[in-house]
Design a protein around this motif. Structure first.
Motif, PDB file in Angstrom:
ATOM      1  N   VAL A  32     -22.008  37.467   8.874  1.00  0.00           N
ATOM      2  CA  VAL A  32     -23.437  37.299   8.604  1.00  0.00           C
ATOM      3  C   VAL A  32     -24.179  38.608   8.860  1.00  0.00           C
ATOM      4  CG1 VAL A  32     -25.543  36.171   9.417  1.00  0.00           C
ATOM      5  CG2 VAL A  32     -23.498  34.810   8.972  1.00  0.00           C
ATOM      6  N   VAL A  33     -23.854  39.267   9.954  1.00  0.00           N
ATOM      7  CA  VAL A  33     -24.524  40.527  10.275  1.00  0.00           C
ATOM      8  C   VAL A  33     -24.210  41.573   9.195  1.00  0.00           C
ATOM      9  CG1 VAL A  33     -24.660  42.438  11.931  1.00  0.00           C
ATOM     10  CG2 VAL A  33     -24.606  40.064  12.745  1.00  0.00           C
ATOM     11  N   ARG A  34     -22.946  41.565   8.753  1.00  0.00           N
ATOM     12  CA  ARG A  34     -22.556  42.522   7.704  1.00  0.00           C
ATOM     13  C   ARG A  34     -23.334  42.251   6.416  1.00  0.00           C
ATOM     14  NH1 ARG A  34     -17.270  41.198   6.692  1.00  0.00           N
ATOM     15  NH2 ARG A  34     -16.600  41.942   8.710  1.00  0.00           N
ATOM     16  N   LEU A  35     -23.483  40.968   6.068  1.00  0.00           N
ATOM     17  CA  LEU A  35     -24.211  40.633   4.836  1.00  0.00           C
ATOM     18  C   LEU A  35     -25.688  41.015   4.953  1.00  0.00           C
ATOM     19  CD1 LEU A  35     -24.227  39.400   1.997  1.00  0.00           C
ATOM     20  CD2 LEU A  35     -24.795  37.214   3.053  1.00  0.00           C
ATOM     21  N   LEU A  36     -26.283  40.742   6.109  1.00  0.00           N
ATOM     22  CA  LEU A  36     -27.701  41.100   6.285  1.00  0.00           C
ATOM     23  C   LEU A  36     -27.886  42.611   6.171  1.00  0.00           C
ATOM     24  CD1 LEU A  36     -28.825  38.711   9.192  1.00  0.00           C
ATOM     25  CD2 LEU A  36     -29.305  38.491   6.749  1.00  0.00           C
ATOM     26  N   ALA A  37     -26.957  43.348   6.760  1.00  0.00           N
ATOM     27  CA  ALA A  37     -27.043  44.813   6.695  1.00  0.00           C
ATOM     28  C   ALA A  37     -26.947  45.275   5.242  1.00  0.00           C
ATOM     29  CB  ALA A  37     -25.937  45.440   7.530  1.00  0.00           C
ATOM     30  N   ARG A  38     -26.084  44.605   4.481  1.00  0.00           N
ATOM     31  CA  ARG A  38     -25.890  44.980   3.082  1.00  0.00           C
ATOM     32  C   ARG A  38     -27.113  44.652   2.236  1.00  0.00           C
ATOM     33  NH1 ARG A  38     -20.755  42.959  -0.134  1.00  0.00           N
ATOM     34  NH2 ARG A  38     -21.543  43.641  -2.143  1.00  0.00           N
ATOM     35  N   VAL A  39     -27.686  43.475   2.478  1.00  0.00           N
ATOM     36  CA  VAL A  39     -28.895  43.063   1.752  1.00  0.00           C
ATOM     37  C   VAL A  39     -30.022  44.054   2.038  1.00  0.00           C
ATOM     38  CG1 VAL A  39     -30.704  41.300   1.792  1.00  0.00           C
ATOM     39  CG2 VAL A  39     -28.321  40.612   1.598  1.00  0.00           C
ATOM     40  N   ASN A  40     -30.113  44.466   3.302  1.00  0.00           N
ATOM     41  CA  ASN A  40     -31.128  45.443   3.701  1.00  0.00           C
ATOM     42  C   ASN A  40     -30.896  46.783   2.979  1.00  0.00           C
ATOM     43  OD1 ASN A  40     -31.312  47.832   6.088  1.00  0.00           O
ATOM     44  ND2 ASN A  40     -33.176  46.690   5.640  1.00  0.00           N
ATOM     45  N   ARG A  41     -29.655  47.204   2.972  1.00  0.00           N
ATOM     46  CA  ARG A  41     -29.314  48.508   2.382  1.00  0.00           C
ATOM     47  C   ARG A  41     -29.452  48.493   0.867  1.00  0.00           C
ATOM     48  NH1 ARG A  41     -24.640  48.914   5.362  1.00  0.00           N
ATOM     49  NH2 ARG A  41     -23.475  48.094   3.603  1.00  0.00           N
ATOM     50  N   GLU A  42     -28.907  47.447   0.231  1.00  0.00           N
ATOM     51  CA  GLU A  42     -28.807  47.462  -1.234  1.00  0.00           C
ATOM     52  C   GLU A  42     -30.058  46.946  -1.933  1.00  0.00           C
ATOM     53  OE1 GLU A  42     -25.161  45.502  -2.253  1.00  0.00           O
ATOM     54  OE2 GLU A  42     -23.969  47.014  -1.193  1.00  0.00           O
ATOM     55  N   LEU A  43     -30.714  45.942  -1.344  1.00  0.00           N
ATOM     56  CA  LEU A  43     -31.914  45.395  -1.983  1.00  0.00           C
ATOM     57  C   LEU A  43     -33.186  45.915  -1.338  1.00  0.00           C
ATOM     58  CD1 LEU A  43     -30.889  41.623  -2.384  1.00  0.00           C
ATOM     59  CD2 LEU A  43     -30.629  43.474  -4.023  1.00  0.00           C
ATOM     60  N   GLY A  44     -33.043  46.620  -0.215  1.00  0.00           N
ATOM     61  CA  GLY A  44     -34.219  47.132   0.488  1.00  0.00           C
ATOM     62  C   GLY A  44     -35.013  46.036   1.193  1.00  0.00           C
ATOM     63  N   THR A  45     -34.372  44.879   1.406  1.00  0.00           N
ATOM     64  CA  THR A  45     -35.068  43.770   2.061  1.00  0.00           C
ATOM     65  C   THR A  45     -35.438  44.141   3.501  1.00  0.00           C
ATOM     66  OG1 THR A  45     -33.664  42.296   0.773  1.00  0.00           O
ATOM     67  CG2 THR A  45     -34.893  41.292   2.603  1.00  0.00           C
ATOM     68  N   THR A  46     -36.689  43.916   3.836  1.00  0.00           N
ATOM     69  CA  THR A  46     -37.145  44.136   5.205  1.00  0.00           C
ATOM     70  C   THR A  46     -36.721  42.913   6.022  1.00  0.00           C
ATOM     71  OG1 THR A  46     -39.049  45.315   4.316  1.00  0.00           O
ATOM     72  CG2 THR A  46     -39.224  44.547   6.616  1.00  0.00           C
ATOM     73  N   LEU A  92     -31.747  33.928   1.178  1.00  0.00           N
ATOM     74  CA  LEU A  92     -31.357  35.155   0.463  1.00  0.00           C
ATOM     75  C   LEU A  92     -31.386  34.986  -1.046  1.00  0.00           C
ATOM     76  CD1 LEU A  92     -28.444  36.597   2.652  1.00  0.00           C
ATOM     77  CD2 LEU A  92     -30.786  37.432   2.454  1.00  0.00           C
ATOM     78  N   LEU A  93     -31.105  33.770  -1.536  1.00  0.00           N
ATOM     79  CA  LEU A  93     -31.098  33.539  -2.984  1.00  0.00           C
ATOM     80  C   LEU A  93     -32.490  33.725  -3.590  1.00  0.00           C
ATOM     81  CD1 LEU A  93     -28.623  30.523  -3.175  1.00  0.00           C
ATOM     82  CD2 LEU A  93     -28.300  32.781  -4.235  1.00  0.00           C
ATOM     83  N   GLY A  94     -33.516  33.586  -2.773  1.00  0.00           N
ATOM     84  CA  GLY A  94     -34.891  33.840  -3.256  1.00  0.00           C
ATOM     85  C   GLY A  94     -35.215  35.319  -3.331  1.00  0.00           C
ATOM     86  N   GLU A  95     -34.298  36.160  -2.849  1.00  0.00           N
ATOM     87  CA  GLU A  95     -34.501  37.621  -2.808  1.00  0.00           C
ATOM     88  C   GLU A  95     -35.889  37.991  -2.295  1.00  0.00           C
ATOM     89  OE1 GLU A  95     -33.343  39.405  -6.505  1.00  0.00           O
ATOM     90  OE2 GLU A  95     -31.288  38.690  -6.324  1.00  0.00           O
ATOM     91  N   PRO A  96     -36.214  37.543  -1.073  1.00  0.00           N
ATOM     92  CA  PRO A  96     -37.547  37.824  -0.529  1.00  0.00           C
ATOM     93  C   PRO A  96     -37.706  39.303  -0.167  1.00  0.00           C
ATOM     94  CG  PRO A  96     -36.149  36.927   1.186  1.00  0.00           C
ATOM     95  CD  PRO A  96     -35.344  36.873  -0.085  1.00  0.00           C
TER      96      PRO A  96
END
Ligand code: ATP
Ligand code: MG
Length: 263
Positions: free
Chosen positions: A190-204, A166-170
């Motif tokens: 972990v699931v909450r963080l992944l959901a947040r990364v998806n929502r906020e950074l648009g990470t696929t 995640l630190l690489g912001e892929p």
């Protein structure tokens, strides 16, 4: 219609000439979460490793293609793949601890990983890593940063692997059973963080899991694999509520619940 960001197109993967994944097609749209589920040995890890060029000496894509933004991933020269890894595509391995260098401290490995893609001071890198460890529910982040991989539990190693990715912001994150070694509370974090990364950074996110409760919490689409072939693919709600395949119904029936209110 917009084209998928990532597309498995009739993919066959073989080890030593023997196919283990057969004719799998999977479109992944930018910004969505796709879960891959299925029994042990059904080819989940093989699919994500194929996309990352991580099949090892004995494995290769023998039919079809895997497209990423117009480039065929199996055909990429190693140099181009290295450019994409970390910033465009990142993989959290099923066995994160084994994928880390055994005799180097976690902090050094995080720093090395980050510096491959962007210039950042050691101090800033440590700060970002500690913050990420905390968000992933690691109890003693400083100790983790100073540890060698063998000093960590499986669950700690899993979260370190997720943090490094995640630190690489892929743009696309492949996560191979990132919650399997975790207790239910840590799983939910972990699931909450992944959901947040998806929502906020648009990470696929392409997430491999055994757990249909994780699918329910986070997935837009779900691919059900069995014996290396596609059993079912569709929008997550549809697959969960009206599964077409008897095998999917069995998977749903066999799944424990995730800690309540996790996303
Ligand atoms: N390096 C390898 N060499 C030979 N066969 C392999 C290799 N890696 C995987 N396979 C085979 O490919 C098939 C799919 O394995 P894979 O690891 O993708 O399953 P999986 O769905 O990820 O299972 P699990 O849920 O247990 O992680 C299996 O039959 C496995 O034995
Ligand atoms: Mg696997």
């Amino acid at each position: 219609m917009t084209r998928p960001l990532l597309e498995f197109d009739h993919v066959e993967v073989s080890f030593d000439g023997t196919p283990v994944v057969h004719d799998v097609s999977l479109p992944v749209m930018e910004g969505e979460v796709v879960c891959i589920v299925g029994e042990s040995g059904s080819g989940k890890s093989t699919l994500v490793r194929a996309a990352m060029g991580q099949l090892g000496r004995h494995g290769c894509v023998t039919r079809g293609d895997i497209w990423y933004g117009g480039e065929s991933l199996p055909d990429l020269p190693a140099r181009r793949m290295r450019q994409l890894c970390g910033t465009d595509l990142a993989l959290v391995f099923q066995d994160c601890l084994a994928s880390l260098a055994p005799i180097r401290r976690i902090g050094d490995q995080v720093f090395e990983g980050m510096n491959a893609h962007r210039k950042v001071s050691r101090k800033e890198c440590d700060r970002l890593a500690l913050e990420m460890f905390e968000r992933l529910g690691l109890d003693d982040p400083e100790r983790v940063l100073a540890s060698y991989p063998f000093e960590l539990s499986g669950g700690m190693g899993q979260r370190v692997g997720i943090a490094i990715a995640l630190l690489g912001e892929p743009r696309v994150l492949f996560a191979d059973e990132p919650t399997s070694a975790l207790d239910v509370i840590a799983q939910a974090q972990v699931v909450r963080l992944l959901a947040r990364v998806n929502r906020e950074l648009g990470t696929t996110i392409v997430l491999v899991t055994h757990n249909m409760a994780v699918v329910e919490a986070i997935a837009d689409h779900v691919l059900v694999l069995r014996g290396g072939t596609v059993e079912e693919f569709g929008p997550a709600q549809q697959v969960l509520q009206t599964p077409a395949a008897a095998y999917t119904r069995e998977l749903i029936a066999a799944t424990p619940r995730l800690a309540a209110g996790c996303v």
